[in-house]
Scaffold this motif. Structure first.
Motif, PDB file in Angstrom:
ATOM      1  N   ALA A   1      11.215   9.751  -0.324  1.00 23.32           N
ATOM      2  CA  ALA A   1      10.191   9.314   0.628  1.00 23.32           C
ATOM      3  C   ALA A   1       9.266   8.315  -0.047  1.00 23.32           C
ATOM      4  CB  ALA A   1       9.391  10.508   1.129  1.00 23.32           C
ATOM      5  N   VAL A   2       8.889   7.282   0.692  1.00 27.33           N
ATOM      6  CA  VAL A   2       7.926   6.294   0.219  1.00 27.33           C
ATOM      7  C   VAL A   2       6.706   6.411   1.119  1.00 27.33           C
ATOM      8  CG1 VAL A   2       7.489   3.844  -0.160  1.00 27.33           C
ATOM      9  CG2 VAL A   2       9.729   4.793  -0.654  1.00 27.33           C
ATOM     10  N   LEU A   3       5.561   6.649   0.480  1.00 32.05           N
ATOM     11  CA  LEU A   3       4.359   7.020   1.229  1.00 32.05           C
ATOM     12  C   LEU A   3       3.143   6.241   0.741  1.00 32.05           C
ATOM     13  CD1 LEU A   3       5.365  10.574   0.407  1.00 32.05           C
ATOM     14  CD2 LEU A   3       5.327   9.805   2.766  1.00 32.05           C
ATOM     15  N   ARG A   4       2.129   6.203   1.567  1.00 31.29           N
ATOM     16  CA  ARG A   4       0.910   5.487   1.202  1.00 31.29           C
ATOM     17  C   ARG A   4       0.090   6.273   0.174  1.00 31.29           C
ATOM     18  NH1 ARG A   4      -0.194   1.022   3.770  1.00 31.29           N
ATOM     19  NH2 ARG A   4      -2.443   1.186   3.553  1.00 31.29           N
ATOM     20  N   ASP A   5       0.052   7.610   0.309  1.00 29.05           N
ATOM     21  CA  ASP A   5      -0.803   8.406  -0.564  1.00 29.05           C
ATOM     22  C   ASP A   5      -0.322   9.862  -0.589  1.00 29.05           C
ATOM     23  OD1 ASP A   5      -1.670   9.422   1.942  1.00 29.05           O
ATOM     24  OD2 ASP A   5      -3.332   7.998   1.997  1.00 29.05           O
ATOM     25  N   LEU A   6      -1.005  10.681  -1.385  1.00 24.86           N
ATOM     26  CA  LEU A   6      -0.620  12.091  -1.509  1.00 24.86           C
ATOM     27  C   LEU A   6      -0.843  12.862  -0.214  1.00 24.86           C
ATOM     28  CD1 LEU A   6      -1.872  12.908  -5.110  1.00 24.86           C
ATOM     29  CD2 LEU A   6       0.477  12.519  -4.335  1.00 24.86           C
ATOM     30  N   LYS A   7      -1.833  12.483   0.567  1.00 23.61           N
ATOM     31  CA  LYS A   7      -2.063  13.146   1.851  1.00 23.61           C
ATOM     32  C   LYS A   7      -0.849  12.956   2.758  1.00 23.61           C
ATOM     33  CE  LYS A   7      -5.142  13.675   5.789  1.00 23.61           C
ATOM     34  NZ  LYS A   7      -4.059  14.288   6.507  1.00 23.61           N
ATOM     35  N   SER A   8      -0.249  11.774   2.722  1.00 25.07           N
ATOM     36  CA  SER A   8       0.951  11.526   3.524  1.00 25.07           C
ATOM     37  C   SER A   8       2.094  12.430   3.078  1.00 25.07           C
ATOM     38  CB  SER A   8       1.372  10.062   3.417  1.00 25.07           C
ATOM     39  OG  SER A   8       0.354   9.210   3.882  1.00 25.07           O
ATOM     40  N   LEU A   9       2.226  12.637   1.774  1.00 23.43           N
ATOM     41  CA  LEU A   9       3.250  13.556   1.260  1.00 23.43           C
ATOM     42  C   LEU A   9       2.959  14.975   1.747  1.00 23.43           C
ATOM     43  CD1 LEU A   9       5.678  14.343  -0.465  1.00 23.43           C
ATOM     44  CD2 LEU A   9       4.135  14.433  -2.446  1.00 23.43           C
TER      45      LEU A   9
ATOM     46  N   SER B   1       8.925  19.354  -4.025  1.00 25.86           N
ATOM     47  CA  SER B   1       8.781  17.904  -4.172  1.00 25.86           C
ATOM     48  C   SER B   1       8.410  17.528  -5.599  1.00 25.86           C
ATOM     49  CB  SER B   1       7.733  17.369  -3.190  1.00 25.86           C
ATOM     50  OG  SER B   1       6.475  17.922  -3.455  1.00 25.86           O
ATOM     51  N   SER B   2       8.830  16.339  -5.985  1.00 27.61           N
ATOM     52  CA  SER B   2       8.481  15.754  -7.273  1.00 27.61           C
ATOM     53  C   SER B   2       7.947  14.359  -7.006  1.00 27.61           C
ATOM     54  CB  SER B   2       9.714  15.654  -8.180  1.00 27.61           C
ATOM     55  OG  SER B   2      10.258  16.927  -8.427  1.00 27.61           O
ATOM     56  N   ILE B   3       6.816  14.049  -7.618  1.00 24.82           N
ATOM     57  CA  ILE B   3       6.190  12.743  -7.434  1.00 24.82           C
ATOM     58  C   ILE B   3       6.594  11.845  -8.587  1.00 24.82           C
ATOM     59  CG2 ILE B   3       3.980  11.529  -7.303  1.00 24.82           C
ATOM     60  CD1 ILE B   3       2.838  14.205  -6.174  1.00 24.82           C
ATOM     61  N   VAL B   4       6.989  10.627  -8.275  1.00 24.91           N
ATOM     62  CA  VAL B   4       7.379   9.651  -9.290  1.00 24.91           C
ATOM     63  C   VAL B   4       6.127   9.162 -10.007  1.00 24.91           C
ATOM     64  CG1 VAL B   4       8.369   7.358  -9.665  1.00 24.91           C
ATOM     65  CG2 VAL B   4       9.448   8.942  -8.043  1.00 24.91           C
ATOM     66  N   LEU B   5       6.114   9.270 -11.337  1.00 26.72           N
ATOM     67  CA  LEU B   5       4.994   8.786 -12.136  1.00 26.72           C
ATOM     68  C   LEU B   5       5.155   7.313 -12.491  1.00 26.72           C
ATOM     69  CD1 LEU B   5       4.543  11.795 -14.590  1.00 26.72           C
ATOM     70  CD2 LEU B   5       3.239  11.281 -12.505  1.00 26.72           C
ATOM     71  N   ASP B   6       6.399   6.918 -12.797  1.00 30.24           N
ATOM     72  CA  ASP B   6       6.657   5.535 -13.179  1.00 30.24           C
ATOM     73  C   ASP B   6       8.100   5.199 -12.832  1.00 30.24           C
ATOM     74  OD1 ASP B   6       6.266   3.014 -14.274  1.00 30.24           O
ATOM     75  OD2 ASP B   6       6.509   3.677 -16.349  1.00 30.24           O
TER      76      ASP B   6
ATOM     77  N   GLY C   1       0.777  -1.233   0.000  1.00 31.80           N
ATOM     78  CA  GLY C   1       0.000   0.000   0.000  1.00 31.80           C
ATOM     79  C   GLY C   1       0.807   1.280   0.000  1.00 31.80           C
ATOM     80  N   PHE C   2       2.102   1.194  -0.233  1.00 29.35           N
ATOM     81  CA  PHE C   2       2.931   2.397  -0.356  1.00 29.35           C
ATOM     82  C   PHE C   2       2.995   2.754  -1.833  1.00 29.35           C
ATOM     83  CE2 PHE C   2       4.259   0.393   3.570  1.00 29.35           C
ATOM     84  CZ  PHE C   2       4.239   1.461   4.451  1.00 29.35           C
ATOM     85  N   ASN C   3       2.050   3.588  -2.259  1.00 29.76           N
ATOM     86  CA  ASN C   3       1.840   3.833  -3.684  1.00 29.76           C
ATOM     87  C   ASN C   3       2.480   5.116  -4.205  1.00 29.76           C
ATOM     88  OD1 ASN C   3       0.167   1.503  -4.153  1.00 29.76           O
ATOM     89  ND2 ASN C   3      -1.365   2.529  -2.878  1.00 29.76           N
ATOM     90  N   VAL C   4       3.099   5.897  -3.332  1.00 32.59           N
ATOM     91  CA  VAL C   4       3.680   7.171  -3.759  1.00 32.59           C
ATOM     92  C   VAL C   4       5.160   7.207  -3.388  1.00 32.59           C
ATOM     93  CG1 VAL C   4       3.648   9.678  -3.446  1.00 32.59           C
ATOM     94  CG2 VAL C   4       1.495   8.402  -3.527  1.00 32.59           C
ATOM     95  N   ILE C   5       5.971   7.512  -4.376  1.00 32.81           N
ATOM     96  CA  ILE C   5       7.388   7.791  -4.148  1.00 32.81           C
ATOM     97  C   ILE C   5       7.579   9.263  -4.503  1.00 32.81           C
ATOM     98  CG2 ILE C   5       9.772   7.321  -4.829  1.00 32.81           C
ATOM     99  CD1 ILE C   5       8.812   4.525  -5.678  1.00 32.81           C
ATOM    100  N   ALA C   6       8.218   9.985  -3.617  1.00 35.76           N
ATOM    101  CA  ALA C   6       8.469  11.409  -3.873  1.00 35.76           C
ATOM    102  C   ALA C   6       9.932  11.721  -3.611  1.00 35.76           C
ATOM    103  CB  ALA C   6       7.579  12.270  -2.985  1.00 35.76           C
ATOM    104  N   PHE C   7      10.475  12.591  -4.433  1.00 34.67           N
ATOM    105  CA  PHE C   7      11.803  13.141  -4.207  1.00 34.67           C
ATOM    106  C   PHE C   7      11.601  14.573  -3.746  1.00 34.67           C
ATOM    107  CE2 PHE C   7      12.717   9.563  -6.894  1.00 34.67           C
ATOM    108  CZ  PHE C   7      13.832   9.028  -6.282  1.00 34.67           C
ATOM    109  N   ILE C   8      12.212  14.905  -2.628  1.00 38.02           N
ATOM    110  CA  ILE C   8      11.988  16.208  -2.004  1.00 38.02           C
ATOM    111  C   ILE C   8      13.319  16.954  -1.927  1.00 38.02           C
ATOM    112  CG2 ILE C   8      11.121  17.387   0.043  1.00 38.02           C
ATOM    113  CD1 ILE C   8       9.600  14.703   0.682  1.00 38.02           C
ATOM    114  N   HIS C   9      13.356  18.114  -2.560  1.00 35.92           N
ATOM    115  CA  HIS C   9      14.550  18.970  -2.545  1.00 35.92           C
ATOM    116  C   HIS C   9      14.413  19.948  -1.392  1.00 35.92           C
ATOM    117  CE1 HIS C   9      15.901  17.824  -6.668  1.00 35.92           C
ATOM    118  NE2 HIS C   9      14.634  17.476  -6.746  1.00 35.92           N
TER     119      HIS C   9
END
Length: 158
Positions: A111-119, A138-143, A63-71
């Motif tokens: 960061a590895v997160l469950r959803d956008l709210k977590s980000l 922040s940048s959200i990984v699309l693929d 259920g960790f569906n969001v990967i984000a890179f945060i500068h």
């Protein structure tokens, strides 16, 4: 740098592929006896060439569906401020990796997160209010095109 020979490289490559291999299975791959392989493996562990063993968990399955890179850009560039920021990063379990950088940003976090709210929670409630932080982008990984923790051991054989 620790010197490794062709047998060590075979052992390391096999363990990168499957960390659960027995000494006999490793010995078969490396072309050594099980006792020779065991001694080499122990030496590689003692010298911290093998830093540890772990299970590779499937993040999306859990259920960790969001990967984000945060500068991150720090508010001030002092040793004390950097220390406070590092302490913050180490407290947040959602942050898997953190790097100090050259260039426009001071740090890059993965960061590895469950959803956008977590980000949103991490950015707005953890990072932005922290006194050491001036700017967050922040940048959200699309693929995910490639993911690997394997080292390019073939370069060592040259």
């Amino acid at each position: 740098m620790i010197p490794v020979d062709a047998f060590d490289l075979k052992i390391l490559a096999a363990l990168q592929e499957d960390g659960r291999l027995t000494n006999q299975q490793l010995a078969d791959v490396a072309g050594l006896s099980a006792s020779q392989c065991s001694r080499r493996r122990m030496r590689l562990e003692e010298e911290k060439v093998i830093a540890g063993y772990h299970a590779d968990l499937a993040s999306e399955t859990l259920g960790f569906n969001v990967i984000a890179f945060i500068h991150i850009t720090l508010a001030t560039h002092s040793p004390d401020n950097a220390k406070k920021f590092r302490a913050l990063v180490n407290r947040v379990d959602d942050i898997q990796e953190a790097y100090s950088l050259t260039g426009d940003a001071d740090y890059l976090l993965k960061a590895v997160l469950r959803d956008l709210k977590s980000l949103s929670d991490i950015v707005n409630n953890v990072l932005m209010p922290h006194p050491s932080v001036a700017h967050v982008r922040s940048s959200i990984v699309l693929d995910r095109l490639k993911e690997s923790v394997r080292l390019p051991l073939k370069q060592l054989a040259r």
